[in-house]
Design a protein around this motif. Structure first.
Motif, PDB file in Angstrom:
ATOM      1  N   UNK A   5       6.562 -41.527  43.888  1.00  0.00           N
ATOM      2  CA  UNK A   5       7.143 -40.939  45.105  1.00  0.00           C
ATOM      3  C   UNK A   5       8.016 -41.908  45.888  1.00  0.00           C
ATOM      4  N   UNK A   6       8.063 -43.163  45.466  1.00  0.00           N
ATOM      5  CA  UNK A   6       8.903 -44.140  46.180  1.00  0.00           C
ATOM      6  C   UNK A   6      10.336 -44.175  45.639  1.00  0.00           C
ATOM      7  N   UNK A   7      10.584 -43.496  44.520  1.00  0.00           N
ATOM      8  CA  UNK A   7      11.924 -43.479  43.939  1.00  0.00           C
ATOM      9  C   UNK A   7      12.833 -42.523  44.703  1.00  0.00           C
ATOM     10  N   UNK A   8      14.098 -42.885  44.895  1.00  0.00           N
ATOM     11  CA  UNK A   8      15.032 -41.978  45.595  1.00  0.00           C
ATOM     12  C   UNK A   8      15.183 -40.628  44.897  1.00  0.00           C
ATOM     13  N   UNK A   9      15.076 -40.622  43.556  1.00  0.00           N
ATOM     14  CA  UNK A   9      15.247 -39.367  42.819  1.00  0.00           C
ATOM     15  C   UNK A   9      14.166 -38.348  43.156  1.00  0.00           C
ATOM     16  N   UNK A  10      13.025 -38.818  43.638  1.00  0.00           N
ATOM     17  CA  UNK A  10      11.938 -37.902  44.009  1.00  0.00           C
ATOM     18  C   UNK A  10      12.320 -37.080  45.241  1.00  0.00           C
ATOM     19  N   UNK A  11      13.155 -37.665  46.104  1.00  0.00           N
ATOM     20  CA  UNK A  11      13.510 -37.029  47.366  1.00  0.00           C
ATOM     21  C   UNK A  11      14.894 -36.394  47.351  1.00  0.00           C
ATOM     22  N   UNK A  14      17.254 -30.654  45.248  1.00  0.00           N
ATOM     23  CA  UNK A  14      17.336 -29.398  45.995  1.00  0.00           C
ATOM     24  C   UNK A  14      15.959 -28.897  46.441  1.00  0.00           C
ATOM     25  N   UNK A  15      14.886 -29.225  45.691  1.00  0.00           N
ATOM     26  CA  UNK A  15      13.554 -28.746  46.059  1.00  0.00           C
ATOM     27  C   UNK A  15      13.083 -29.373  47.380  1.00  0.00           C
ATOM     28  N   UNK A  16      13.260 -30.682  47.480  1.00  0.00           N
ATOM     29  CA  UNK A  16      12.873 -31.327  48.737  1.00  0.00           C
ATOM     30  C   UNK A  16      13.782 -30.888  49.877  1.00  0.00           C
ATOM     31  N   UNK A 262       3.727 -29.269  61.296  1.00  0.00           N
ATOM     32  CA  UNK A 262       4.994 -29.878  60.908  1.00  0.00           C
ATOM     33  C   UNK A 262       4.969 -31.392  61.026  1.00  0.00           C
ATOM     34  N   UNK A 263       4.336 -31.889  62.089  1.00  0.00           N
ATOM     35  CA  UNK A 263       4.218 -33.344  62.271  1.00  0.00           C
ATOM     36  C   UNK A 263       3.387 -33.952  61.151  1.00  0.00           C
ATOM     37  N   UNK A 264       2.328 -33.251  60.724  1.00  0.00           N
ATOM     38  CA  UNK A 264       1.515 -33.760  59.619  1.00  0.00           C
ATOM     39  C   UNK A 264       2.328 -33.833  58.328  1.00  0.00           C
ATOM     40  N   UNK A 265       3.128 -32.810  58.060  1.00  0.00           N
ATOM     41  CA  UNK A 265       3.947 -32.809  56.844  1.00  0.00           C
ATOM     42  C   UNK A 265       4.919 -33.986  56.847  1.00  0.00           C
ATOM     43  N   UNK A 266       5.576 -34.229  57.977  1.00  0.00           N
ATOM     44  CA  UNK A 266       6.499 -35.365  58.074  1.00  0.00           C
ATOM     45  C   UNK A 266       5.745 -36.682  57.902  1.00  0.00           C
ATOM     46  N   UNK A 267       4.535 -36.774  58.472  1.00  0.00           N
ATOM     47  CA  UNK A 267       3.697 -37.955  58.290  1.00  0.00           C
ATOM     48  C   UNK A 267       3.415 -38.192  56.806  1.00  0.00           C
ATOM     49  N   UNK A 268       3.101 -37.120  56.071  1.00  0.00           N
ATOM     50  CA  UNK A 268       2.846 -37.239  54.644  1.00  0.00           C
ATOM     51  C   UNK A 268       4.086 -37.706  53.891  1.00  0.00           C
ATOM     52  N   UNK A 269       5.237 -37.186  54.251  1.00  0.00           N
ATOM     53  CA  UNK A 269       6.473 -37.614  53.597  1.00  0.00           C
ATOM     54  C   UNK A 269       6.719 -39.111  53.793  1.00  0.00           C
ATOM     55  N   UNK A 270       6.485 -39.575  55.008  1.00  0.00           N
ATOM     56  CA  UNK A 270       6.702 -40.998  55.289  1.00  0.00           C
ATOM     57  C   UNK A 270       5.737 -41.859  54.473  1.00  0.00           C
ATOM     58  N   UNK A 271       4.465 -41.458  54.422  1.00  0.00           N
ATOM     59  CA  UNK A 271       3.470 -42.213  53.663  1.00  0.00           C
ATOM     60  C   UNK A 271       3.841 -42.269  52.181  1.00  0.00           C
ATOM     61  N   UNK A 272       4.216 -41.124  51.612  1.00  0.00           N
ATOM     62  CA  UNK A 272       4.531 -41.076  50.187  1.00  0.00           C
ATOM     63  C   UNK A 272       5.856 -41.740  49.854  1.00  0.00           C
ATOM     64  N   UNK A 273       6.744 -41.822  50.825  1.00  0.00           N
ATOM     65  CA  UNK A 273       8.001 -42.544  50.590  1.00  0.00           C
ATOM     66  C   UNK A 273       7.768 -44.051  50.546  1.00  0.00           C
ATOM     67  N   UNK A 274       6.735 -44.498  51.230  1.00  0.00           N
ATOM     68  CA  UNK A 274       6.420 -45.936  51.265  1.00  0.00           C
ATOM     69  C   UNK A 274       5.457 -46.345  50.163  1.00  0.00           C
ATOM     70  N   UNK A 275       4.484 -45.476  49.844  1.00  0.00           N
ATOM     71  CA  UNK A 275       3.458 -45.794  48.853  1.00  0.00           C
ATOM     72  C   UNK A 275       3.357 -44.630  47.874  1.00  0.00           C
ATOM     73  N   UNK A 276       3.364 -44.926  46.599  1.00  0.00           N
ATOM     74  CA  UNK A 276       3.269 -43.889  45.578  1.00  0.00           C
ATOM     75  C   UNK A 276       1.804 -43.517  45.368  1.00  0.00           C
ATOM     76  N   UNK A 277       1.383 -42.442  46.004  1.00  0.00           N
ATOM     77  CA  UNK A 277       0.020 -41.941  45.842  1.00  0.00           C
ATOM     78  C   UNK A 277       0.074 -40.460  45.503  1.00  0.00           C
TER      79      UNK A 277
END
Length: 282
Positions: A5-11, A14-16, A262-277
């Motif tokens: 999830x840290x790769x740019x291609x993951x984000x 069109x799905x994201x 919505x805030x929780x979803x954005x929180x999850x995006x930030x976490x997964x962008x920083x750490x691949x879990x």
């Protein structure tokens, strides 16, 4: 194999993009609803409240009062204190057992929010019960004593009696409406947190018992006491509180629940962008 999830291609796909648009539109719409209706409430605090405005105005006695005059407010206070103690104990046990990493999950956010609601509700009920004993109760005793010592009177006829009753009821209703004070910021916060809890609890418990438990439990993780409590006890306690309290719940304040999610979803995006879990439910 879990995607990185840290790769740019993951984000950058069109799905994201569709998910991001959906979440951002929901957040913006909710913020506009809150701004529209809560902005009106600010002006209501400075003006007399008519019948239409009273539907969304929260009064001070509704925050700590019960749904029936036959139920003393101290019962609601006792219920909230017991519920807060039980939820706080379970929350601490979960954190001690599994660590603070549990706050990655929406269930833990929801359970913490419900605990905060009962803690805030206990504080408000304590203040309300103290006000009841120092203000409302002496007034009732004084009224009853004055009525008992009132002396003799000439009873009215049947027609006069009915007119007097209707006139008295009208005056009492008018007086009650005019003399009731609006709730404090703490009272409005309690009402808002309850509606956030209601939506979040219905969402988490429904997904768990209707989707996660029947299909994924056996091969993903084992059910334990804490998991069952986090997906059932919170709903039971909220239903009990709703049946006892006298709060009104304007539908527009469900927008706070949408913001919370919505805030929780954005929180999850930030976490997964920083750490691949791995995305998983708990």
């Amino acid at each position: 194999m879990t995607a990185d999830t840290t790769l740019p291609s993951y984000w950058l796909n069109w799905r994201f993009l569709l998910c991001a648009i959906w979440i951002l539109v929901a957040i913006v719409f909710s913020a506009l609803v809150i701004w529209r209706y809560e902005g009106r409430n600010k002006s209501r605090n400075r003006q007399s409240v008519d019948e239409h405005e009273a539907e969304v105005c929260l009064y001070e006695d509704e925050v700590w009062g019960t749904c029936s005059k036959s139920v003393h407010p101290i019962w609601l206070l006792a219920y909230r204190i017991v519920a807060f103690s039980v939820l706080l104990a379970l929350l601490l046990a979960d954190i001690i057992t599994n660590g603070v990493g549990k706050f990655y999950f929406y269930t833990e956010w929801t359970f913490t929010l419900v605990t905060i609601y009962f803690g805030l509700g206990s504080s408000v009920s304590i203040q309300g019960c103290l006000r009841y004993y120092h203000q409302v109760k002496p007034e009732q005793d004084c009224y009853n004593r004055t009525d008992a010592e009132g002396g003799s009177y000439i009873p009215p006829t049947l027609g006069e009696d009915s007119d007097m009753v209707s006139h008295t009821v009208s005056l009492n209703h008018q007086s009650e409406t005019n003399h009731r004070t609006a709730a404090s910021i703490q009272g409005y916060a309690l009402q808002i947190v309850f509606q956030m809890c209601s939506g979040a609890v219905v969402l988490t418990d429904s997904i768990f018992w209707l989707m996660i438990y029947p299909f994924l439990t056996a091969k993903d993780y084992r059910i334990n006491y804490l998991i069952v409590c986090k997906h059932s006890l919170n709903a039971v306690l909220l239903l009990g509180d709703a049946s006892l309290n006298s709060l009104r719940f304007p539908f527009f304040r469900m927008a706070y629940f949408v913001l919370w999610t919505g805030i929780f979803v954005i929180f999850q995006w930030i976490i997964h962008a920083c750490v691949s879990i791995r995305y998983h439910y708990s």
